[in-house]
Design a protein around this motif. Sequence first.
Motif, PDB file in Angstrom:
ATOM      1  N   ILE A 107      54.332 -11.398  30.944  1.00 58.97           N
ATOM      2  CA  ILE A 107      54.582 -12.946  31.243  1.00 58.97           C
ATOM      3  C   ILE A 107      54.225 -13.479  32.259  1.00 58.97           C
ATOM      4  N   ALA A 108      53.067 -14.247  32.495  1.00 58.88           N
ATOM      5  CA  ALA A 108      53.351 -14.952  34.027  1.00 58.88           C
ATOM      6  C   ALA A 108      54.111 -16.901  33.541  1.00 58.88           C
ATOM      7  N   GLU A 109      54.121 -16.844  35.290  1.00 55.34           N
ATOM      8  CA  GLU A 109      54.584 -18.023  35.483  1.00 55.34           C
ATOM      9  C   GLU A 109      53.730 -19.260  36.198  1.00 55.34           C
ATOM     10  N   GLY A 110      53.936 -19.853  36.027  1.00 52.12           N
ATOM     11  CA  GLY A 110      53.095 -21.379  36.463  1.00 52.12           C
ATOM     12  C   GLY A 110      54.161 -22.803  36.789  1.00 52.12           C
ATOM     13  N   SER A 111      53.442 -23.371  38.317  1.00 53.94           N
ATOM     14  CA  SER A 111      53.808 -24.585  38.877  1.00 53.94           C
ATOM     15  C   SER A 111      53.180 -25.580  39.021  1.00 53.94           C
ATOM     16  N   LEU A 112      53.597 -26.513  38.370  1.00 49.53           N
ATOM     17  CA  LEU A 112      52.740 -27.874  39.035  1.00 49.53           C
ATOM     18  C   LEU A 112      53.670 -29.448  39.636  1.00 49.53           C
ATOM     19  N   THR A 113      52.894 -29.762  40.543  1.00 51.11           N
ATOM     20  CA  THR A 113      52.617 -30.992  41.534  1.00 51.11           C
ATOM     21  C   THR A 113      52.967 -31.785  40.754  1.00 51.11           C
ATOM     22  N   VAL A 114      54.200 -33.466  41.209  1.00 51.56           N
ATOM     23  CA  VAL A 114      53.454 -33.946  40.872  1.00 51.56           C
ATOM     24  C   VAL A 114      54.065 -35.225  41.374  1.00 51.56           C
ATOM     25  N   THR A 115      53.968 -36.079  41.773  1.00 49.21           N
ATOM     26  CA  THR A 115      54.065 -37.441  42.376  1.00 49.21           C
ATOM     27  C   THR A 115      54.714 -38.701  41.937  1.00 49.21           C
ATOM     28  N   ASN A 116      55.983 -38.768  42.358  1.00 55.17           N
ATOM     29  CA  ASN A 116      56.561 -40.737  41.731  1.00 55.17           C
ATOM     30  C   ASN A 116      55.930 -41.587  42.604  1.00 55.17           C
ATOM     31  N   PRO A 117      54.919 -42.463  42.907  1.00 55.26           N
ATOM     32  CA  PRO A 117      54.302 -43.479  43.526  1.00 55.26           C
ATOM     33  C   PRO A 117      55.538 -44.563  43.694  1.00 55.26           C
ATOM     34  N   SER A 118      56.556 -44.858  42.954  1.00 56.28           N
ATOM     35  CA  SER A 118      57.210 -45.743  42.877  1.00 56.28           C
ATOM     36  C   SER A 118      57.904 -45.876  44.036  1.00 56.28           C
ATOM     37  N   GLN A 119      58.712 -46.468  44.837  1.00 52.42           N
ATOM     38  CA  GLN A 119      60.136 -46.339  45.204  1.00 52.42           C
ATOM     39  C   GLN A 119      61.547 -46.424  44.313  1.00 52.42           C
ATOM     40  N   ASP A 120      60.856 -46.602  43.475  1.00 50.81           N
ATOM     41  CA  ASP A 120      62.817 -46.165  42.235  1.00 50.81           C
ATOM     42  C   ASP A 120      62.140 -44.669  41.310  1.00 50.81           C
ATOM     43  N   ARG A 121      63.477 -44.121  41.029  1.00 51.82           N
ATOM     44  CA  ARG A 121      63.699 -43.095  40.102  1.00 51.82           C
ATOM     45  C   ARG A 121      62.478 -43.708  39.018  1.00 51.82           C
ATOM     46  N   MET A 122      61.812 -42.365  38.583  1.00 47.94           N
ATOM     47  CA  MET A 122      61.635 -42.791  36.841  1.00 47.94           C
ATOM     48  C   MET A 122      61.348 -41.380  36.069  1.00 47.94           C
ATOM     49  N   THR A 123      61.242 -41.671  34.927  1.00 44.89           N
ATOM     50  CA  THR A 123      61.034 -40.476  33.636  1.00 44.89           C
ATOM     51  C   THR A 123      60.002 -39.588  33.992  1.00 44.89           C
ATOM     52  N   VAL A 124      60.460 -38.480  33.916  1.00 42.85           N
ATOM     53  CA  VAL A 124      59.090 -37.327  34.088  1.00 42.85           C
ATOM     54  C   VAL A 124      58.993 -36.500  32.258  1.00 42.85           C
ATOM     55  N   TYR A 125      57.882 -36.870  32.105  1.00 41.67           N
ATOM     56  CA  TYR A 125      57.293 -36.221  30.409  1.00 41.67           C
ATOM     57  C   TYR A 125      56.270 -35.355  30.498  1.00 41.67           C
ATOM     58  N   VAL A 126      56.402 -34.450  29.741  1.00 41.01           N
ATOM     59  CA  VAL A 126      55.078 -33.666  29.676  1.00 41.01           C
ATOM     60  C   VAL A 126      54.548 -33.500  28.524  1.00 41.01           C
ATOM     61  N   SER A 127      53.115 -33.369  28.272  1.00 42.01           N
ATOM     62  CA  SER A 127      53.416 -33.158  26.907  1.00 42.01           C
ATOM     63  C   SER A 127      52.466 -31.970  27.299  1.00 42.01           C
ATOM     64  N   TYR A 128      53.223 -30.720  25.046  1.00 40.26           N
ATOM     65  CA  TYR A 128      52.037 -29.781  25.344  1.00 40.26           C
ATOM     66  C   TYR A 128      51.376 -29.798  23.880  1.00 40.26           C
ATOM     67  N   MET A 129      51.475 -28.193  23.453  1.00 38.15           N
ATOM     68  CA  MET A 129      50.792 -28.363  22.062  1.00 38.15           C
ATOM     69  C   MET A 129      52.103 -27.462  21.486  1.00 38.15           C
ATOM     70  N   ILE A 130      51.958 -27.682  19.851  1.00 37.63           N
ATOM     71  CA  ILE A 130      53.073 -27.490  18.966  1.00 37.63           C
ATOM     72  C   ILE A 130      52.476 -26.544  18.071  1.00 37.63           C
ATOM     73  N   THR A 131      52.938 -25.723  17.378  1.00 36.89           N
ATOM     74  CA  THR A 131      52.302 -26.090  15.446  1.00 36.89           C
ATOM     75  C   THR A 131      53.312 -26.596  14.911  1.00 36.89           C
ATOM     76  N   SER A 132      52.721 -26.735  13.391  1.00 39.25           N
ATOM     77  CA  SER A 132      53.774 -27.618  12.571  1.00 39.25           C
ATOM     78  C   SER A 132      53.399 -26.945  11.093  1.00 39.25           C
ATOM     79  N   PRO A 133      54.406 -26.883  10.152  1.00 39.35           N
ATOM     80  CA  PRO A 133      55.500 -26.478  10.609  1.00 39.35           C
ATOM     81  C   PRO A 133      55.991 -25.163  10.918  1.00 39.35           C
ATOM     82  N   ALA A 134      57.610 -25.334  11.397  1.00 35.38           N
ATOM     83  CA  ALA A 134      57.958 -23.867  12.503  1.00 35.38           C
ATOM     84  C   ALA A 134      57.768 -23.118  11.279  1.00 35.38           C
TER      85      ALA A 134
END
Length: 449
Positions: free
Chosen positions: A331-358
Amino acid sequence: MNVFGEHRNTFILVLVAFTAIIGWIGLTNNGSFRVEDDLINRKLFFPDPATVMMKLKQGRKAPEDIKYAAFGASVTWGSGIVGDRNKLSYPKLLSPNASNLAIRATGPNYPSACTQTMVGDENFDVIILEFFPRAHKGLHPLTRRLRARFPDAIIIILREWSPMDIINQNKQNLRAWARKKGLPLSLHHPKLHMAFLESEEEWFWTTHYNQRIRVQERAAKDFGAYILPMTKPEDPRDWLFFEQYFAPDFLHKSNEGHEEVAKRVRHLVDMVGVPAEPRIGTWDANDSCLTWFETGDKTGLRMSPSWRMNMFSNNGGPKYALEITSRNFKIAEGSLTVTNPSQDRMTVYVSYMITSPAPSKYPRTQVTTINKEGRKTIELSQDQINDWGINSYIHVHQLQELCMIPPGDTVLHFKPMERTEHPFRLVSVAITGEQFDNVAGQPIERVAK
C-alpha cells in the motif's frame, strides 16, 4: 357513482400528454411564471422595497449588459441535457457570457470555502444558487460571502424539487421503487407511468424538504436574497404533470427544465432590475483552493511521484482524482505540498471520494500535516448518513477539515490504511479562513451493492 374515480388514471394520462404539448404548468395567463404569486404577494424575504426603489432610481442596466453567475451542483452544471450544456444550461440561456461555476458532486460547502478563488476578479449583477438538496451545509456562509462582495447584486436561491424527493411508505424513492418492480429505469417510459398510476402505494414528499426550506429562508432573510421556487404539486403523485422538466434519470433537469428555470430567473430580474453602477465590496475572508475534479489539470500541484491523475468516471462527463499508485503489492503513500498565502493561520480542508451508505468502498486513510509548527495526524472519515433514499449506493465528495496551518508551506502526507475496491481518491484542497462541518456533496453515480 364516482365517474372521475373510475376513470382517474385515464384522465391523468390524457392531461399529462396535454400539458406536455402546451406547456402551461407553472404559467399564468400571460405566459409568465408565477413569481408574483409566490414572492410578491407573500412577501417571501424580498429586500426592503425602499432599497429596491433607490437602486432603480440610479438607473437600470440593459438586459444584454447584465452579468450572471450560477453556483450549484450537477443540475446547474448541465447533467441531463441533450446537446451542448455550455449553450443549453440555464445560466447560458440567461446569457451566453454567464459564468457557470457549478461543480458536480458537491454541496455548498466547497464553494463557501473557496468563493474568492472561484470568483476571482469577476463582477456579477445576478448570482443564482442551486443547492437545495444539501442546503443545510454551507448555503448560509456562501450567501454571506457573496453579499459582502456584491452588495447590490440580485442573489437568487432556487427552490427546486425532483421525482427523487418522493418516497413511499417503505421509504423507497421513485427510482428504487421502479427498480424493485423491475420497471424501466427511465422517468419518461410509459410502462413506468402506467405502473405508478395503477399502484396502491402511498407517496409522500421527503421530510428533508421542509428542513431545506428553513435553511433557505434563513439565508435569504439574513442577506437579502430572493427565494425562487419551482411550482410543486401538493400531491406528490402528480409529479407526472411535470415530467417534461426532468431528465430520464429521475434527478436532473431536461432541456425543458433548464428553459423553465431561465424563464423564472429572467422574469424576476426584469421585475427587480439591476442598478447601472452596482457597488463592489471586499471579501470577508481569504481563501486559496485547488480542484482538478472536472479538468484533470495538475497545474500548481506539488506532489510526490506516487500520485497519478486518473479519470475514474465518465458518467455524464469526465471526473478526475489523484490516486496513490501501489507498487510491489504494498500500500503506497503520497505527499502533497500546499501553501497558505496569507499572513494569518488558516484552516486546510481536503475533499475526497467516499461511497454511501457504509461500509465505504474506499480505504480508511490517515493524513499527517507537516510544517514549521510540527506534525499532526488525523484519520479521514468514511462515514456519511445517506440522504438519497433506501438502496441508493452512491459516490460522493466528502469535505473534511484537517487543522489550522501557519503561513507558508505545509506538507500533507496521505497513508491509506487498507486495501479496498477503489484506491484513495483526492479531488481538491481548500485553505480558507472559513469554518465548516464535514459533509458530503451530491451523488455523482450509483454503485452496485
